[in-house]
Design an enzyme around this catalytic site. Structure first.
Site, PDB file in Angstrom:
ATOM      1  N   TYR A 141      32.466  23.243  14.834  1.00 27.06           N
ATOM      2  CA  TYR A 141      33.353  24.336  14.432  1.00 27.06           C
ATOM      3  C   TYR A 141      34.157  24.888  15.602  1.00 27.06           C
ATOM      4  O   TYR A 141      35.273  25.343  15.429  1.00 27.06           O
ATOM      5  CB  TYR A 141      32.536  25.491  13.832  1.00 27.06           C
ATOM      6  CG  TYR A 141      32.123  25.283  12.399  1.00 27.06           C
ATOM      7  CD1 TYR A 141      31.286  24.232  12.042  1.00 27.06           C
ATOM      8  CD2 TYR A 141      32.548  26.151  11.398  1.00 27.06           C
ATOM      9  CE1 TYR A 141      30.892  24.061  10.725  1.00 27.06           C
ATOM     10  CE2 TYR A 141      32.154  25.982  10.073  1.00 27.06           C
ATOM     11  CZ  TYR A 141      31.330  24.933   9.750  1.00 27.06           C
ATOM     12  OH  TYR A 141      30.943  24.767   8.448  1.00 27.06           O
ATOM     13  N   LYS A 191      19.647  15.168  14.673  1.00 29.22           N
ATOM     14  CA  LYS A 191      19.936  13.750  14.406  1.00 29.22           C
ATOM     15  C   LYS A 191      19.753  13.033  15.739  1.00 29.22           C
ATOM     16  O   LYS A 191      20.647  12.373  16.268  1.00 29.22           O
ATOM     17  CB  LYS A 191      21.371  13.622  13.859  1.00 29.22           C
ATOM     18  CG  LYS A 191      21.749  12.232  13.381  1.00 29.22           C
ATOM     19  CD  LYS A 191      21.027  11.786  12.113  1.00 29.22           C
ATOM     20  CE  LYS A 191      21.374  10.342  11.782  1.00 29.22           C
ATOM     21  NZ  LYS A 191      20.550   9.784  10.695  1.00 29.22           N
ATOM     22  N   ASP A 223      19.018  13.967   7.822  1.00 32.32           N
ATOM     23  CA  ASP A 223      19.083  13.247   6.541  1.00 32.32           C
ATOM     24  C   ASP A 223      17.756  13.357   5.793  1.00 32.32           C
ATOM     25  O   ASP A 223      17.716  13.579   4.575  1.00 32.32           O
ATOM     26  CB  ASP A 223      19.526  11.784   6.729  1.00 32.32           C
ATOM     27  CG  ASP A 223      18.804  11.067   7.862  1.00 32.32           C
ATOM     28  OD1 ASP A 223      18.041  11.721   8.607  1.00 32.32           O
ATOM     29  OD2 ASP A 223      18.988   9.842   7.999  1.00 32.32           O
ATOM     30  N   ASP A 247      25.424  24.334   7.645  1.00 28.55           N
ATOM     31  CA  ASP A 247      26.412  24.582   6.592  1.00 28.55           C
ATOM     32  C   ASP A 247      26.110  23.713   5.382  1.00 28.55           C
ATOM     33  O   ASP A 247      26.043  24.196   4.249  1.00 28.55           O
ATOM     34  CB  ASP A 247      27.818  24.264   7.136  1.00 28.55           C
ATOM     35  CG  ASP A 247      28.892  24.446   6.076  1.00 28.55           C
ATOM     36  OD1 ASP A 247      28.867  25.483   5.390  1.00 28.55           O
ATOM     37  OD2 ASP A 247      29.743  23.546   5.925  1.00 28.55           O
ATOM     38  N   ASP A 251      24.165  24.871   1.453  1.00 27.39           N
ATOM     39  CA  ASP A 251      24.756  24.732   0.105  1.00 27.39           C
ATOM     40  C   ASP A 251      23.807  23.936  -0.792  1.00 27.39           C
ATOM     41  O   ASP A 251      23.605  24.274  -1.957  1.00 27.39           O
ATOM     42  CB  ASP A 251      26.100  23.990   0.155  1.00 27.39           C
ATOM     43  CG  ASP A 251      27.291  24.938   0.229  1.00 27.39           C
ATOM     44  OD1 ASP A 251      27.142  26.018   0.820  1.00 27.39           O
ATOM     45  OD2 ASP A 251      28.365  24.592  -0.299  1.00 27.39           O
TER      46      ASP A 251
HETATM   47  C1  IPM Z   1      29.763  29.065   5.044  1.00 23.20           C
HETATM   48  C2  IPM Z   1      31.148  28.637   4.620  1.00 23.20           C
HETATM   49  C3  IPM Z   1      32.062  28.679   5.837  1.00 23.20           C
HETATM   50  C4  IPM Z   1      31.510  27.689   6.852  1.00 23.20           C
HETATM   51  C5  IPM Z   1      33.555  28.406   5.525  1.00 23.20           C
HETATM   52  C6  IPM Z   1      34.099  29.393   4.516  1.00 23.20           C
HETATM   53  C7  IPM Z   1      34.388  28.404   6.756  1.00 23.20           C
HETATM   54  O1  IPM Z   1      31.116  27.384   4.018  1.00 23.20           O
HETATM   55  O2  IPM Z   1      29.616  30.206   5.522  1.00 23.20           O
HETATM   56  O3  IPM Z   1      28.827  28.281   4.883  1.00 23.20           O
HETATM   57  O4  IPM Z   1      31.848  26.494   6.796  1.00 23.20           O
HETATM   58  O5  IPM Z   1      30.739  28.112   7.706  1.00 23.20           O
HETATM   59 MG    MG Z   2      29.177  26.611   3.793  1.00 19.04          MG
END
Ligand code: IPM
Ligand code: MG
Length: 364
Positions: A141, A191, A223, A247, A251
């Protein structure tokens, strides 16, 4: 007690879910006699529209001088063009980077009331309760070089997964500190079979572990971790990992909680310790969900739970945080659901009503 809070509702459903979190914060203030001084600012697509930048200097300063920041969501399809010069997300990254919010905590919990609402087998996920400690200001990032360029043989682009030992050490320490107060088991996700940055990560994790003899350290490849999250999530307790891995895995893990609309996060500028208030930014893990905006349907729970994390980590209001968290559980137990967690025989409610129900419990 008195606290100052910067509120950045942002894009899409952001303003709607932020309103509900603030409603509950005010209820907490009233019941326990705290006053919260709120200041609002723009971030993301709305900030580009109205101020020409994803985060103005004034808004940045306002955040910097507050005790904490509540940010609801950024992202607007209008600015999704990969060739665009500015992106709504730039505002969020500027805040994370320049406020030094290197430690992102993302608790994942399976609510008994939502057990049958997920796509996963209830018997596999029942009782799962773990927390990601995601590094938030380094890696792909932020690290340089990061650019696109033209060569005689076509276009090229690069992002860098660079980490210094200091960056790794401080985030791994956060992992150990949290693990110490939970099941005393820390999983460091990397990794290291392929990546140099991961090999350094693993070495540093082992070195830091010398200071935490009471905590067991395990290394897991990213993984394998992605697989383990849905194969046997009860195995997990505290996971520490670098920015991009965290990240993606968070999710995935949100599906255990039934919906992205349930997952909260805290981004801290220091190592959480009992009795110490740390500056932090609090945001739901979900995005701006532009197609759901303006309809009073978005789930405000992730933002409300993020606000509870703020009470805990930045304001030291532990009892108040617990009351908000229990209120959320009770409302779910009673069968109230927003569309994203709706199930058979449950009572469907909108954003505002969900906020009112939770506020009703918090009000005592
Ligand atoms: C998160 C989101 C952010 C990230 C985006 C919105 C930039 O997906 O907070 O997980 O990638 O960190
Ligand atoms: Mg995210």
């Amino acid at each position: 007690m008195q606290f100052s809070l910067a509120v950045l509702p942002g894009d899409g459903v952001g303003p709607e879910v932020a309103d509900e979190a603030i409603k509950i914060l005010k209820t907490v203030g009233k019941r326990f006699g705290h006053s919260f001084n709120l200041q609002y600012g723009l971030v993301g697509g709305v900030a580009i529209d109205q101020e020409g930048t994803a985060l103005s200097e004034d808004t940045f300063k306002m955040c910097k001088h507050s005790d904490a920041v509540l940010l609801a969501a950024v992202g607007d399809p209008k600015y999704d063009d990969p060739q665009a010069k500015i992106h709504p997300e730039d505002g969020l990254l500027r805040l994370r980077g320049d406020l030094g919010l290197f430690a992102n905590l993302r608790p994942v919990k399976v609510y008994p009331a939502l057990l049958d609402n997920t796509n996963l087998k209830p018997e596999v996920i029942d009782g799962a309760d773990f927390i990601f400690v995601r590094e938030l200001t380094g890696g792909l990032y932020f690290a340089r070089p990061k650019r696109q360029w033209r060569t005689s043989r076509g276009r090229r682009a690069t992002d860098s997964m660079t980490y210094s030992e200091q960056e790794i050490e401080r985030i791994v320490r956060v992992g150990f500190e949290i693990a110490r107060r939970r099941r005393k088991k820390l999983i460091s996700v990397d990794k290291a079979n392929i990546l140099q940055s991961s090999r350094l990560w693993r070495q540093v994790a082992i070195e830091v572990s010398q200071d935490y003899a009471d905590v067991e350290l395990e290394h897991m490849l990213v993984d394998a971790c992605a697989m383990r999250i849905i194969q046997n999530p009860r195995y997990l307790d505290v996971l520490v990992t670098e920015n991009t891995f965290g990240d993606i895995l968070s999710d995935e893990a949100s599906m255990l909680a039934g919906s992205m609309g349930m997952l909260a996060s805290a981004s801290l500028a220091g190592v959480p310790q009992e009795g110490v208030n740390i500056f932090g930014m609090y945001e739901p893990v979900h995005g701006s969900a532009p197609r759901r905006a303006g309809q009073d349907i978005a789930n405000p729970i992730a933002t409300i739970l993020s606000m509870a994390l703020m009470l805990r980590y930045s304001f030291g209001l532990i009892k108040e945080a617990q009351i908000v968290e229990s209120a959320v559980e009770e409302v779910l137990e009673e069968g109230y659901r927003t569309y994203d967690i709706m199930g058979e025989g449950k009572i469907k409610v909108g954003t505002k009503q969900m906020g009112d129900l939770i506020a009703g419990k918090v009000g005592g």
